[in-house]
Design a protein around this motif. Structure first.
Motif, PDB file in Angstrom:
ATOM      1  N   VAL A   1       0.940  -1.085   0.014  1.00  0.00           N
ATOM      2  CA  VAL A   1       0.202  -0.053   0.141  1.00  0.00           C
ATOM      3  C   VAL A   1       0.899   1.205   0.087  1.00  0.00           C
ATOM      4  CG1 VAL A   1      -1.743   1.373   1.126  1.00  0.00           C
ATOM      5  CG2 VAL A   1      -1.955  -1.181   1.122  1.00  0.00           C
TER       6      VAL A   1
ATOM      7  N   VAL B   1      -5.374   0.848   6.721  1.00  0.00           N
ATOM      8  CA  VAL B   1      -4.053   0.332   5.940  1.00  0.00           C
ATOM      9  C   VAL B   1      -3.492  -1.148   6.715  1.00  0.00           C
ATOM     10  CG1 VAL B   1      -1.843   0.528   5.060  1.00  0.00           C
ATOM     11  CG2 VAL B   1      -3.588   2.318   4.713  1.00  0.00           C
ATOM     12  N   GLU B   2      -3.315  -0.728   7.752  1.00  0.00           N
ATOM     13  CA  GLU B   2      -2.713  -2.127   8.837  1.00  0.00           C
ATOM     14  C   GLU B   2      -3.617  -3.206   8.493  1.00  0.00           C
ATOM     15  OE1 GLU B   2      -2.299  -4.759  12.008  1.00  0.00           O
ATOM     16  OE2 GLU B   2      -3.943  -3.419  11.865  1.00  0.00           O
TER      17      GLU B   2
ATOM     18  N   LEU C   1      -3.407  -4.796   5.008  1.00  0.00           N
ATOM     19  CA  LEU C   1      -2.010  -5.526   4.642  1.00  0.00           C
ATOM     20  C   LEU C   1      -1.776  -6.788   5.154  1.00  0.00           C
ATOM     21  CD1 LEU C   1       0.688  -2.564   5.384  1.00  0.00           C
ATOM     22  CD2 LEU C   1       0.032  -4.010   3.275  1.00  0.00           C
TER      23      LEU C   1
ATOM     24  N   ARG D   1       4.118  -4.346   2.950  1.00  0.00           N
ATOM     25  CA  ARG D   1       4.890  -3.092   3.007  1.00  0.00           C
ATOM     26  C   ARG D   1       3.991  -1.916   2.804  1.00  0.00           C
ATOM     27  NH1 ARG D   1       8.247  -7.295   3.350  1.00  0.00           N
ATOM     28  NH2 ARG D   1      10.324  -6.650   3.631  1.00  0.00           N
ATOM     29  N   VAL D   2       4.227  -0.949   3.465  1.00  0.00           N
ATOM     30  CA  VAL D   2       3.400   0.280   3.316  1.00  0.00           C
ATOM     31  C   VAL D   2       4.444   1.534   3.183  1.00  0.00           C
ATOM     32  CG1 VAL D   2       3.292   0.722   5.954  1.00  0.00           C
ATOM     33  CG2 VAL D   2       1.843   2.129   4.192  1.00  0.00           C
TER      34      VAL D   2
ATOM     35  N   LYS E   1       4.636  -4.533   8.167  1.00  0.00           N
ATOM     36  CA  LYS E   1       3.639  -5.209   9.133  1.00  0.00           C
ATOM     37  C   LYS E   1       4.359  -6.382   9.581  1.00  0.00           C
ATOM     38  CE  LYS E   1      -0.993  -7.102   9.765  1.00  0.00           C
ATOM     39  NZ  LYS E   1      -2.597  -7.022   8.878  1.00  0.00           N
TER      40      LYS E   1
END
Length: 271
Positions: free
Chosen positions: A94, A113-114, A117, A122-123, A222
């Motif tokens: 993301v 977003v967490e 994932l 990966r962010v 994450k």
């Protein structure tokens, strides 16, 4: 820059906006090219093709409003960044280019977003640094704006989120930072000519005052703590007591013997 307050999309078309986009394109290309998986998502900022260098088969660009869909043909859909239309643990990558600055609830968007994932996903985040020459000029412009001056160097919309503040948010969500750095060290000039004259500050700033760059860039992964299975409790082994016991002999008298003695003979029955 003129005294008119413009939005983020219009500001990115100005010389300092193009200068920022050029730096972010280079950082994105280097960061996402080696992230593998199947599903990648970019939230916001259609002007920046953050997933161009990524090789995942499924890549989407989403915006917050329908009005932003027309900014780029790459926009796949518009959605609420606090409620993404993806199941939990479904995305490998993301990208958030200035997304947290331009949303009403940045911490809520980061929490969402967490959720989507995958573990080890990966962010990638980039934003404007309030502790920089650009940030200082924007803060000064806000002070003069209260006195009637309407000139701002950066767009008025959005909120600066400091690097340290963002790092704390990521830690709370078990998102571990893999890399992070700053860039765009040129002063807050609106002219392309002056920005070009001071481009030497990009190299000097990265060496001598690295945390004062006007933009920051970071990659977080994450982490999910796995469970450790415990062995079932073993039943205690029953052991005979070591105390002596009485055993009857032939004459009916009792004698003591160790219970661990394997040669104990049974008593004879009386005739």
């Amino acid at each position: 820059m003129s005294g008119q307050i413009i939005g983020m999309h219009d500001w990115l078309a100005t010389p300092p906006g193009q200068y920022l986009l050029a730096w972010e394109r280079a950082q994105m290309a280097q960061a996402v090219s080696n992230v593998f998986g199947y599903h990648a998502l970019q939230l916001g900022l259609p002007e920046l093709d953050a997933l161009e260098a990524n090789r995942m088969p499924h890549r989407w660009l989403a915006t917050q409003t329908q009005a932003e869909v027309g900014f780029s043909p790459r926009v796949a859909f518009a959605t609420n960044f606090f409620a993404l239309p993806f199941p939990a643990n479904s995305l490998d990558l993301v990208v958030l280019p200035h997304t947290l600055e331009l949303t009403a609830d940045p911490h809520g968007a980061l929490r969402e977003v967490e959720r989507v994932l995958m573990p080890e996903g990966r962010v990638v985040i980039c934003g404007l640094n309030p502790l920089s020459l650009w940030g200082f000029r924007q803060q000064r412009a806000h002070w003069f704006h209260r006195l009637g001056d309407s000139s701002l160097f950066l767009p008025r919309e959005g909120e600066f989120i400091g690097y340290l503040r963002l790092r704390d948010w990521l830690r709370l969500l078990n998102l571990q930072i893999e890399e992070g750095h700053f860039g765009c060290y040129c002063p807050a000039f609106s002219s392309q000519q002056w920005l070009h004259r001071f481009n030497w500050m990009d190299k000097a700033g990265a060496r001598w005052w690295p945390i004062l760059g006007s933009a920051y860039f970071l990659v977080a992964v994450k982490r999910v703590h796995s469970m450790t299975l415990l062995n079932p409790l073993k039943k205690p082994v029953l052991r005979l007591s070591g105390a002596p016991v009485s055993v009857a002999n032939r004459t009916g008298c009792a004698e003591t013997s160790d219970p661990h003695d394997r040669h104990i003979k049974p008593t004879e029955h009386a005739l």
